[in-house]
Design an enzyme around this catalytic site. Sequence first.
Site, PDB file in Angstrom:
ATOM      1  N   ASP A 152      -7.945 -10.395   3.672  1.00 23.20           N
ATOM      2  CA  ASP A 152      -6.937 -10.366   4.732  1.00 23.20           C
ATOM      3  C   ASP A 152      -7.397 -11.177   5.954  1.00 23.20           C
ATOM      4  O   ASP A 152      -8.395 -10.843   6.601  1.00 23.20           O
ATOM      5  CB  ASP A 152      -6.705  -8.885   5.097  1.00 23.20           C
ATOM      6  CG  ASP A 152      -5.518  -8.681   6.008  1.00 23.20           C
ATOM      7  OD1 ASP A 152      -4.981  -9.660   6.541  1.00 23.20           O
ATOM      8  OD2 ASP A 152      -5.143  -7.511   6.202  1.00 23.20           O
ATOM      9  N   GLY A 199       1.902 -15.167   4.512  1.00 24.08           N
ATOM     10  CA  GLY A 199       2.795 -16.255   4.116  1.00 24.08           C
ATOM     11  C   GLY A 199       2.766 -17.459   5.041  1.00 24.08           C
ATOM     12  O   GLY A 199       3.638 -18.333   4.965  1.00 24.08           O
ATOM     13  N   ASP A 220       3.945  -7.450   7.259  1.00 23.87           N
ATOM     14  CA  ASP A 220       3.850  -6.128   6.628  1.00 23.87           C
ATOM     15  C   ASP A 220       5.211  -5.475   6.404  1.00 23.87           C
ATOM     16  O   ASP A 220       6.072  -5.480   7.288  1.00 23.87           O
ATOM     17  CB  ASP A 220       3.000  -5.192   7.505  1.00 23.87           C
ATOM     18  CG  ASP A 220       1.533  -5.596   7.485  1.00 23.87           C
ATOM     19  OD1 ASP A 220       1.212  -6.671   6.941  1.00 23.87           O
ATOM     20  OD2 ASP A 220       0.713  -4.825   8.014  1.00 23.87           O
TER      21      ASP A 220
HETATM   22  C1  GLA Z   1      -2.796  -6.118   7.616  1.00 27.10           C
HETATM   23  C2  GLA Z   1      -2.263  -6.241   6.181  1.00 27.10           C
HETATM   24  C3  GLA Z   1      -1.904  -4.861   5.675  1.00 27.10           C
HETATM   25  C4  GLA Z   1      -3.138  -3.961   5.710  1.00 27.10           C
HETATM   26  C5  GLA Z   1      -3.716  -3.921   7.115  1.00 27.10           C
HETATM   27  C6  GLA Z   1      -5.062  -3.186   7.151  1.00 27.10           C
HETATM   28  O1  GLA Z   1      -1.822  -5.685   8.496  1.00 27.10           O
HETATM   29  O2  GLA Z   1      -1.160  -7.087   6.146  1.00 27.10           O
HETATM   30  O3  GLA Z   1      -1.397  -4.945   4.355  1.00 27.10           O
HETATM   31  O4  GLA Z   1      -4.086  -4.459   4.803  1.00 27.10           O
HETATM   32  O5  GLA Z   1      -3.911  -5.230   7.634  1.00 27.10           O
HETATM   33  O6  GLA Z   1      -5.666  -3.212   8.398  1.00 27.10           O
END
Ligand code: GLA
Length: 395
Positions: A152, A199, A220
């Site tokens: 991430d 994305g 998200d």
């Molecule tokens: C981001 C990701 C989520 C999750 C959080 C965790 O927002 O997009 O899917 O993994 O971090 O902190």
Amino acid sequence: MSVSKAYLACFALAAISFLSVQPAVGQKNDLAARPPMGWNSWNHFAQKVDDASVRAQAEAMVSSGMRDAGYTYINIDDTWEGERDAKGNIQTNSKFPDMKALADFVHSKGLKLGIYSSPGAKTCAKYEGSLGHELQDARTYAAWGIDYLKYDLCGLRTEMRAAPTPEAANKIMVAAYVKMRDALRNTGRPIVYSLCQYGEDAVWEWGPTVGANLWRTTGDITDKYAKMAEIGFGQAGLGRFAGPGHWNDPDMLEVGNGGMSLNEYRTHMSLWAILAAPLLAGNDLSTMTPETIALLTNRDVIAVDQDSLGKQGDRVSAEGPIEIWTRSLADGSKAVGVFNRHPSALTTRVDFSKLGFTRPVKAKDIWQSKDLGSIGAPYTVTVPGHGVLFLRVSQ
Ligand code: GLA
């Protein structure tokens, strides 16, 4: 050696070295030949995830019938990370006393374990990221028995912001994803590689070249119809970038978390199946209602999602709030979703001759589990508000 032979040998060598530096699609193994199915901790547990809750999910995945329906991965998201030891090895925090033992437990259930990190110094939840420790972390994951990594972007934004141009920032990001791809490959353990950078920079165009098996295409999701619909219906046109080993990921499921109606969750599942999306449940599997289990384990929905052709579907038409999406399937049939984005029921006509069929067609209503027999004329149907008529149609 004659001139022409020497020329041929040079050409062959050049071709071999050219091929060896070409980026492979996916993790160069048979991982994710179909969109990954499993569970992820974030949507329901967020920072409360711990060893006990993960074990409970693994047990429930088996007892609920989800494993037998195809769900495999138990993925721990952010907040498992502890400090690094004196040698720089990442350790778990007190919520996860023994990650290797947890992996053994998950494996003993016939399931696989996933984990989460960031290419930055810190994760989104401000835990320890992998920056500067990529190889070391990949080796730790492999030693624990990890089978899946969600990587991430979050913390790497600090480095990207310091870049002089957007192009330079993009280079930093792509290089970071390549670095972890190589680190994972170096372990020799098959580990599904999931990119999460929301994305940006048209990740679907370069995701396969950094070895990604899947890449998030959006920000998200939340457990609300409006956000789920914005994400799901926003995927139109992305199908050509996905295929076996490398998938678009419109984020994890919210089914069973309580913020949507039955019809809205049916829309969520149907759309994700047409999109060949990963099916990563995001609810508490240990407290599921029979209705939630039925939503998550519907065999016909899963068969569409996991279809061996691996061809992501797309929107065919949008007339006001009625959208028709189709997906071509390996046996020559098509999944057809007639979605109603309006909050109240609407009646519409489905003309199969506009969906690539000559009449009559044979159809099954997936959610009603009802064979509709042969349909010779445009099909008039009332679709519930925010709901879907989900069909498998053949000639
Ligand atoms: C981001 C990701 C989520 C999750 C959080 C965790 O927002 O997009 O899917 O993994 O971090 O902190």
